[in-house]
Scaffold this motif. Structure first.
Motif, PDB file in Angstrom:
ATOM      1  N   GLU A  71      21.087  43.795 -25.126  1.00  0.00           N
ATOM      2  CA  GLU A  71      20.974  42.477 -24.495  1.00  0.00           C
ATOM      3  C   GLU A  71      21.016  42.594 -22.979  1.00  0.00           C
ATOM      4  OE1 GLU A  71      24.093  40.126 -26.161  1.00  0.00           O
ATOM      5  OE2 GLU A  71      23.127  39.990 -28.128  1.00  0.00           O
ATOM      6  N   GLU A  72      21.926  43.428 -22.469  1.00  0.00           N
ATOM      7  CA  GLU A  72      22.008  43.621 -21.009  1.00  0.00           C
ATOM      8  C   GLU A  72      20.736  44.254 -20.466  1.00  0.00           C
ATOM      9  OE1 GLU A  72      25.535  45.800 -19.966  1.00  0.00           O
ATOM     10  OE2 GLU A  72      26.851  44.296 -20.839  1.00  0.00           O
ATOM     11  N   PHE A  73      20.225  45.240 -21.205  1.00  0.00           N
ATOM     12  CA  PHE A  73      18.998  45.890 -20.753  1.00  0.00           C
ATOM     13  C   PHE A  73      17.851  44.891 -20.699  1.00  0.00           C
ATOM     14  CE2 PHE A  73      14.986  48.036 -21.712  1.00  0.00           C
ATOM     15  CZ  PHE A  73      14.931  48.919 -20.663  1.00  0.00           C
ATOM     16  N   GLU A  74      17.696  44.067 -21.754  1.00  0.00           N
ATOM     17  CA  GLU A  74      16.626  43.064 -21.786  1.00  0.00           C
ATOM     18  C   GLU A  74      16.781  42.064 -20.646  1.00  0.00           C
ATOM     19  OE1 GLU A  74      16.735  41.312 -25.664  1.00  0.00           O
ATOM     20  OE2 GLU A  74      16.038  43.142 -26.641  1.00  0.00           O
ATOM     21  N   TYR A  75      18.013  41.657 -20.353  1.00  0.00           N
ATOM     22  CA  TYR A  75      18.266  40.719 -19.256  1.00  0.00           C
ATOM     23  C   TYR A  75      17.809  41.303 -17.931  1.00  0.00           C
ATOM     24  CZ  TYR A  75      20.891  38.220 -15.681  1.00  0.00           C
ATOM     25  OH  TYR A  75      21.243  37.539 -14.558  1.00  0.00           O
ATOM     26  N   TRP A  76      18.238  42.536 -17.648  1.00  0.00           N
ATOM     27  CA  TRP A  76      17.880  43.151 -16.365  1.00  0.00           C
ATOM     28  C   TRP A  76      16.390  43.464 -16.300  1.00  0.00           C
ATOM     29  CZ3 TRP A  76      20.758  42.319 -12.495  1.00  0.00           C
ATOM     30  CH2 TRP A  76      22.131  42.178 -12.660  1.00  0.00           C
ATOM     31  N   ASP A  77      15.779  43.790 -17.431  1.00  0.00           N
ATOM     32  CA  ASP A  77      14.355  44.064 -17.457  1.00  0.00           C
ATOM     33  C   ASP A  77      13.559  42.794 -17.145  1.00  0.00           C
ATOM     34  OD1 ASP A  77      12.225  45.918 -17.838  1.00  0.00           O
ATOM     35  OD2 ASP A  77      11.830  44.999 -19.811  1.00  0.00           O
ATOM     36  N   ARG A  78      13.953  41.657 -17.752  1.00  0.00           N
ATOM     37  CA  ARG A  78      13.295  40.384 -17.446  1.00  0.00           C
ATOM     38  C   ARG A  78      13.462  40.018 -15.978  1.00  0.00           C
ATOM     39  NH1 ARG A  78      15.669  38.647 -22.405  1.00  0.00           N
ATOM     40  NH2 ARG A  78      17.301  37.658 -21.201  1.00  0.00           N
ATOM     41  N   ARG A  99      14.001  42.043 -13.445  1.00  0.00           N
ATOM     42  CA  ARG A  99      13.208  42.964 -12.617  1.00  0.00           C
ATOM     43  C   ARG A  99      11.733  42.587 -12.660  1.00  0.00           C
ATOM     44  NH1 ARG A  99      12.512  48.877 -14.657  1.00  0.00           N
ATOM     45  NH2 ARG A  99      11.309  47.611 -16.065  1.00  0.00           N
ATOM     46  N   ASN A 100      11.255  42.262 -13.858  1.00  0.00           N
ATOM     47  CA  ASN A 100       9.842  41.888 -13.993  1.00  0.00           C
ATOM     48  C   ASN A 100       9.546  40.577 -13.264  1.00  0.00           C
ATOM     49  OD1 ASN A 100       9.227  44.142 -15.475  1.00  0.00           O
ATOM     50  ND2 ASN A 100       9.516  43.142 -17.446  1.00  0.00           N
ATOM     51  N   SER A 101      10.455  39.627 -13.345  1.00  0.00           N
ATOM     52  CA  SER A 101      10.208  38.357 -12.661  1.00  0.00           C
ATOM     53  C   SER A 101      10.235  38.530 -11.146  1.00  0.00           C
ATOM     54  CB  SER A 101      11.213  37.295 -13.095  1.00  0.00           C
ATOM     55  OG  SER A 101      12.509  37.646 -12.672  1.00  0.00           O
ATOM     56  N   SER A 102      11.076  39.414 -10.641  1.00  0.00           N
ATOM     57  CA  SER A 102      11.129  39.624  -9.188  1.00  0.00           C
ATOM     58  C   SER A 102       9.920  40.409  -8.710  1.00  0.00           C
ATOM     59  CB  SER A 102      12.421  40.326  -8.777  1.00  0.00           C
ATOM     60  OG  SER A 102      12.450  41.634  -9.305  1.00  0.00           O
ATOM     61  N   SER A 103       9.420  41.356  -9.540  1.00  0.00           N
ATOM     62  CA  SER A 103       8.233  42.119  -9.135  1.00  0.00           C
ATOM     63  C   SER A 103       6.998  41.228  -9.189  1.00  0.00           C
ATOM     64  CB  SER A 103       8.062  43.368  -9.988  1.00  0.00           C
ATOM     65  OG  SER A 103       7.797  43.006 -11.331  1.00  0.00           O
ATOM     66  N   ASP A 104       6.953  40.293 -10.167  1.00  0.00           N
ATOM     67  CA  ASP A 104       5.836  39.345 -10.254  1.00  0.00           C
ATOM     68  C   ASP A 104       5.825  38.430  -9.025  1.00  0.00           C
ATOM     69  OD1 ASP A 104       5.061  40.415 -12.644  1.00  0.00           O
ATOM     70  OD2 ASP A 104       6.011  38.840 -13.878  1.00  0.00           O
ATOM     71  N   ALA A 105       6.987  38.004  -8.594  1.00  0.00           N
ATOM     72  CA  ALA A 105       7.079  37.119  -7.427  1.00  0.00           C
ATOM     73  C   ALA A 105       6.640  37.845  -6.168  1.00  0.00           C
ATOM     74  CB  ALA A 105       8.494  36.593  -7.280  1.00  0.00           C
TER      75      ALA A 105
END
Length: 127
Positions: free
Chosen positions: A108-115, A117-123
């Motif tokens: 769960e923690e990994f999925e949270y940080w992955d989301r 990270r992906n949202s910040s890289s998309d921005a």
């Protein structure tokens, strides 16, 4: 008694003979471990409000300690039920359950940080 800070009837404070005369008939013959206590602590020591107590036979719930405006009842003497020791299979099962819970939490923690990270890289790609 007088040094305890509790109210003592003036007749007893003024005359030991009066104190002795009032308590003579009600004084127990055994002197071991006895003490004089008020029936109602708020009324203090007076002829109608005292009784003899014995340290070994004092009722547990009769005298409660008053500290900082709280009344502390005597501790209960109930025994805790003893649990049977766990078998090796039960210990192994509990260890597996705990291990699976830790795995889920990490996932769960990994999925949270992955989301995140992906949202910040998309921005940053948009900007």
């Amino acid at each position: 008694m007088i040094g305890s800070g509790e109210y003592v009837w003036s007749g007893w404070r003024d005359s030991f003979e009066r104190f002795q005369a009032d308590l003579w008939d009600m004084t127990p013959t055994s002197s071991a471990g006895r003490y004089l206590a008020p029936k109602d602590r708020e009324l203090g020591f007076s002829p109608d409000n005292v009784e003899w107590h014995f340290r070994k036979t004092r009722p547990i719930g009769k005298m409660t300690k008053v500290r900082k405006n709280k009344i502390h009842a005597p501790p209960s003497r109930t025994k805790k039920a003893k649990r049977a020791p766990l078998t090796a299979a039960e210990k192994k099962s509990l260890a597996e359950i705990a291990k699976e819970q830790r795995r889920r939490k990490l996932a769960e923690e990994f999925e949270y940080w992955d989301r995140k990270r992906n949202s910040s890289s998309d921005a940053s790609k948009r900007g």
